[in-house]
Design an enzyme around this catalytic site. Sequence first.
Site: not given
Ligand code: IMP
Length: 199
Positions: A13-14, A74, A157-158, A180, A185
């Site tokens: 990861s970066h 991922d 976030f997200g 949380k 997950h």
């Molecule tokens: P990545 O695996 O870092 O590419 O994350 C993928 C995307 O999934 C993130 O940008 C969030 O939009 C969403 N996501 C992953 N985990 C979470 C979380 O714990 N809370 C909210 N959004 C999440």
Amino acid sequence: MRRVTENKLVIASHNAGKVREIGALLAPYGLEVVSAGDLDLPEPEETEDSFIGNAELKARAAAKASGLLALADDSGFAVNALDGAPGIYSARWAGPSKDFGIAMQRVLEEMSASGRKDRGAAFICALTLAWPDGHVESFEGRVSGQVAEAPRGTNGFGYDPLFIPDGYEQTFGELEPATKHAMSHRARAFEQLIATCLA
Ligand code: IMP
């Protein structure tokens, strides 16, 4: 099943925040952590159609390029009424400005347009350990719950403000971060990885 005997690992990861968080989780097991960014490794395109597929692709690429044990993740948000979308496209639904207000609105609009009553959803996290010889070990953690009628709360976030985990009435955006993190997950995928390959 292969156990980790190495004492150094590259995180594919970066993202400095992610690397720090994963480094702290692995420190008790005597694993020194470096990031793909530190080693200037290329970031492969995520071309697979599943979380595990993309985690494996990233972990394999980092192990091959560095000659070190590599760990990739991922993750995303999967809504039942949308047949698992946004899923592996969770980050992309926020657009170039990374605006998750827009992404959450799109989830609500598409759920409404689907005409389906099911509000079930899950956060999913895949983790892959890849060795330079091509061996991989993959794990998937998930937390199930419901999509709120509208985003609530400012923690996390997200998609956090849109997700009510089973057994709670608050969203991840309203719950304490520690609550949380204990059930997430990501935590569940790490529990499996640690129990299988590290403990
Ligand atoms: P990545 O695996 O870092 O590419 O994350 C993928 C995307 O999934 C993130 O940008 C969030 O939009 C969403 N996501 C992953 N985990 C979470 C979380 O714990 N809370 C909210 N959004 C999440």
